[in-house]
Design an enzyme around this catalytic site. Structure first.
Site, PDB file in Angstrom:
ATOM      1  N   CYS A   1       0.408   1.705   7.186  1.00 44.13           N
ATOM      2  CA  CYS A   1      -0.300   1.998   6.067  1.00 44.13           C
ATOM      3  C   CYS A   1      -1.657   2.770   6.126  1.00 44.13           C
ATOM      4  O   CYS A   1      -1.942   3.712   5.356  1.00 44.13           O
ATOM      5  CB  CYS A   1      -0.466   0.900   5.009  1.00 44.13           C
ATOM      6  SG  CYS A   1       1.129   0.020   4.703  1.00 44.13           S
TER       7      CYS A   1
ATOM      8  N   GLU B   1       0.707  -1.112   0.033  1.00 37.27           N
ATOM      9  CA  GLU B   1      -0.076   0.060  -0.018  1.00 37.27           C
ATOM     10  C   GLU B   1       1.017   1.151  -0.052  1.00 37.27           C
ATOM     11  O   GLU B   1       0.570   1.939  -0.802  1.00 37.27           O
ATOM     12  CB  GLU B   1      -0.901   0.092   1.327  1.00 37.27           C
ATOM     13  CG  GLU B   1      -1.877  -1.282   1.253  1.00 37.27           C
ATOM     14  CD  GLU B   1      -1.248  -2.307   2.119  1.00 37.27           C
ATOM     15  OE1 GLU B   1      -0.147  -2.603   2.065  1.00 37.27           O
ATOM     16  OE2 GLU B   1      -1.995  -3.006   2.664  1.00 37.27           O
TER      17      GLU B   1
HETATM   18  N1  THU Z   1       2.395  -6.594   4.239  1.00 40.42           N
HETATM   19  C1  THU Z   1       1.784  -5.673   3.145  1.00 40.42           C
HETATM   20  O1  THU Z   1       2.497  -5.505   2.140  1.00 40.42           O
HETATM   21  N2  THU Z   1       0.578  -5.113   3.393  1.00 40.42           N
HETATM   22  C2  THU Z   1      -0.153  -5.305   4.491  1.00 40.42           C
HETATM   23  O2  THU Z   1      -0.985  -4.564   4.493  1.00 40.42           O
HETATM   24  C3  THU Z   1       0.131  -6.041   5.388  1.00 40.42           C
HETATM   25  C4  THU Z   1       1.723  -7.018   5.365  1.00 40.42           C
HETATM   26  C5  THU Z   1       3.311  -7.281   3.909  1.00 40.42           C
HETATM   27  C6  THU Z   1       4.782  -6.987   4.610  1.00 40.42           C
HETATM   28  C7  THU Z   1       5.509  -8.041   4.691  1.00 40.42           C
HETATM   29  O3  THU Z   1       6.274  -8.078   3.520  1.00 40.42           O
HETATM   30  C8  THU Z   1       4.328  -9.220   4.649  1.00 40.42           C
HETATM   31  O4  THU Z   1       3.338  -8.523   4.018  1.00 40.42           O
HETATM   32  C9  THU Z   1       4.250  -9.913   5.885  1.00 40.42           C
HETATM   33  O5  THU Z   1       3.902  -9.078   6.727  1.00 40.42           O
END
Ligand code: THU
Length: 133
Positions: free
Chosen positions: A91, A57
């Site tokens: 985020c 995000e």
């Molecule tokens: N992650 C995201 O990209 N967005 C989210 O809303 C939650 C978590 C990613 C961060 C990390 O690379 C993986 O998901 C596990 O937390």
């Protein structure tokens, strides 16, 4: 979910496929739509120093801002989960900087989705901050 939302979910799933997530194997894709119709995408990019990881995000928001777009209509966030996954608190705060009541569509790879407004996910994002008597 509207047809256009379904198309955006399909696009977000494609973007998730480009995530760099060798540590968690948790692929996330985000599609952010500007009010001017432009579309910005992001995937999570992890790092061996785990705290340097940036979520899908935030990468989408940063790409949009760098392109001169700060006015957003909605964001679609996808991950391969049973229940559509929620965006992390960091985020939420970054999204709220630009649109505190942004439409947020959360979906999984099977296309199941839930729609929220950001103010439901993060109430009072800025109240009192930098406000001195
Ligand atoms: N992650 C995201 O990209 N967005 C989210 O809303 C939650 C978590 C990613 C961060 C990390 O690379 C993986 O998901 C596990 O937390």
């Amino acid at each position: 979910m509207q047809t256009t939302d379904q198309q955006l979910v399909a696009q977000a799933i494609e973007v998730a496929g480009r995530a760099y997530a060798p540590y968690s194997n948790f692929l996330v894709g985000a599609v952010l739509v500007g009010r001017d119709g432009r579309i910005f995408t992001g995937c999570n990019v992890e790092n061996i120093s785990f705290g340097l990881t940036i979520c899908a995000e935030r990468n989408a928001v940063f790409a949009a801002v760098a392109a001169g777009c700060r006015d957003f209509e909605l964001i679609v966030i996808v991950a391969d989960t049973e229940v559509p996954a929620s965006p992390c608190g960091a985020c939420r705060q970054v999204l709220a900087e630009f649109q505190p009541n942004l439409k947020v569509v959360l979906a999984n790879f099977r296309g199941q989705s839930e729609t929220f407004h950001l103010s439901q996910l993060l109430p009072r994002p800025t109240a009192g901050i930098l406000d001195r008597p």
